[in-house]
Write a protein that holds these residues in place. Structure first.
Motif, PDB file in Angstrom:
ATOM      1  N   THR A 111       0.817  -1.207   0.000  1.00 38.47           N
ATOM      2  CA  THR A 111       0.000   0.000   0.000  1.00 38.47           C
ATOM      3  C   THR A 111       0.855   1.263   0.000  1.00 38.47           C
ATOM      4  O   THR A 111       2.054   1.211   0.268  1.00 38.47           O
ATOM      5  CB  THR A 111      -0.917   0.056   1.238  1.00 38.47           C
ATOM      6  N   ASP A 112       0.183   2.385  -0.234  1.00 40.73           N
ATOM      7  CA  ASP A 112       0.840   3.674  -0.083  1.00 40.73           C
ATOM      8  C   ASP A 112       0.703   4.120   1.374  1.00 40.73           C
ATOM      9  O   ASP A 112       0.152   3.381   2.211  1.00 40.73           O
ATOM     10  CB  ASP A 112       0.283   4.719  -1.070  1.00 40.73           C
ATOM     11  N   LYS A 113       1.168   5.308   1.696  1.00 36.90           N
ATOM     12  CA  LYS A 113       1.169   5.765   3.090  1.00 36.90           C
ATOM     13  C   LYS A 113      -0.228   6.042   3.636  1.00 36.90           C
ATOM     14  O   LYS A 113      -0.405   6.165   4.839  1.00 36.90           O
ATOM     15  CB  LYS A 113       2.067   6.983   3.253  1.00 36.90           C
ATOM     16  N   SER A 114      -1.216   6.110   2.770  1.00 40.95           N
ATOM     17  CA  SER A 114      -2.604   6.285   3.204  1.00 40.95           C
ATOM     18  C   SER A 114      -3.347   4.960   3.295  1.00 40.95           C
ATOM     19  O   SER A 114      -4.540   4.927   3.594  1.00 40.95           O
ATOM     20  CB  SER A 114      -3.335   7.212   2.229  1.00 40.95           C
ATOM     21  N   GLY A 115      -2.665   3.859   3.007  1.00 42.65           N
ATOM     22  CA  GLY A 115      -3.283   2.536   3.055  1.00 42.65           C
ATOM     23  C   GLY A 115      -3.986   2.145   1.775  1.00 42.65           C
ATOM     24  O   GLY A 115      -4.634   1.103   1.720  1.00 42.65           O
ATOM     25  N   ASN A 116      -3.851   2.954   0.731  1.00 40.38           N
ATOM     26  CA  ASN A 116      -4.460   2.625  -0.558  1.00 40.38           C
ATOM     27  C   ASN A 116      -3.658   1.533  -1.254  1.00 40.38           C
ATOM     28  O   ASN A 116      -2.427   1.561  -1.245  1.00 40.38           O
ATOM     29  CB  ASN A 116      -4.524   3.865  -1.450  1.00 40.38           C
ATOM     30  N   LEU A 117      -4.361   0.608  -1.880  1.00 39.91           N
ATOM     31  CA  LEU A 117      -3.713  -0.530  -2.525  1.00 39.91           C
ATOM     32  C   LEU A 117      -2.768  -0.112  -3.636  1.00 39.91           C
ATOM     33  O   LEU A 117      -3.136   0.671  -4.516  1.00 39.91           O
ATOM     34  CB  LEU A 117      -4.795  -1.470  -3.097  1.00 39.91           C
ATOM     35  N   ASP A 118      -1.543  -0.611  -3.581  1.00 39.08           N
ATOM     36  CA  ASP A 118      -0.600  -0.493  -4.689  1.00 39.08           C
ATOM     37  C   ASP A 118      -0.743  -1.755  -5.529  1.00 39.08           C
ATOM     38  O   ASP A 118      -1.047  -1.677  -6.703  1.00 39.08           O
ATOM     39  CB  ASP A 118       0.822  -0.322  -4.136  1.00 39.08           C
ATOM     40  N   HIS A 119      -0.526  -2.910  -4.904  1.00 45.95           N
ATOM     41  CA  HIS A 119      -0.767  -4.185  -5.582  1.00 45.95           C
ATOM     42  C   HIS A 119      -0.706  -5.338  -4.582  1.00 45.95           C
ATOM     43  O   HIS A 119      -0.274  -5.164  -3.449  1.00 45.95           O
ATOM     44  CB  HIS A 119       0.206  -4.412  -6.743  1.00 45.95           C
TER      45      HIS A 119
END
Length: 170
Positions: free
Chosen positions: A157-165
């Motif tokens: 994830t990114d630093k906001s918890g959004n999925l990267d993969h």
């Protein structure tokens, strides 16, 4: 401010960072490991606040990651589908029956097994150590005979918890 405190970690000197810090925590009645990995030997106040904020949301991110995993499972040829299929290909029926109730006909066996995924480790890479494009790594696995399997389903994830993969690693 030179020294700072983060949830779960002891005091850290922002001007003399070590490459690696680790803490063990209880999360959902399970021991997991959290590690911080730094490329640089200093860190600024804004990044400290970002790390602190991320650590304070671990429970929420774990729940969110389970949604990412479930959504990925529904996709054809997904990492999650391949990961779950691996167990049915590699384990004997009696080994699978030690993990799930194979006589439960109300829920597909793949879903029963998917629901057995457990978080084991969280790795944070706030300054891109190892040339990472993501901020955090959440390692999930299925326990076999009471021990986590070395096959990991990894949510990045990114630093906001959004999925990267999502990746399948061993």
């Amino acid at each position: 401010m030179t020294n700072f405190n983060l949830p779960y970690f002891e005091e850290i000197n922002s001007q003399e960072l070590q490459e690696y810090y680790v803490a063990k925590i209880d999360l959902n009645e399970r021991k997991i490991s959290i590690d911080l990995n730094f490329e640089k030997n200093t860190i600024g106040q804004s990044e400290i606040e970002t790390i602190k904020s991320f650590l304070e949301k671990i429970n929420r991110f774990d729940e969110q990651n389970k949604s990412y995993i479930n959504d990925d499972f529904t996709e054809e040829n997904s990492e999650t589908k391949g990961y779950i299929d691996f167990y049915f290909d590699e384990l004997e029926q009696d080994e699978i029956s030690n993990i799930i109730d194979i006589h439960d006909v109300s829920t597909p066996k793949e879903i029963l097994l998917l629901n057995k995924l457990q978080l084991n480790r969280i790795g944070l890479y706030p300054d891109g150590k190892y040339n990472t494009d993501y901020y955090a790594v959440f390692d999930y696995s299925i326990d076999i005979n009471g021990e986590p399997c070395d096959q990991l389903l990894v949510v990045k994830t990114d630093k906001s918890g959004n999925l990267d993969h999502i990746a399948w690693e061993s």
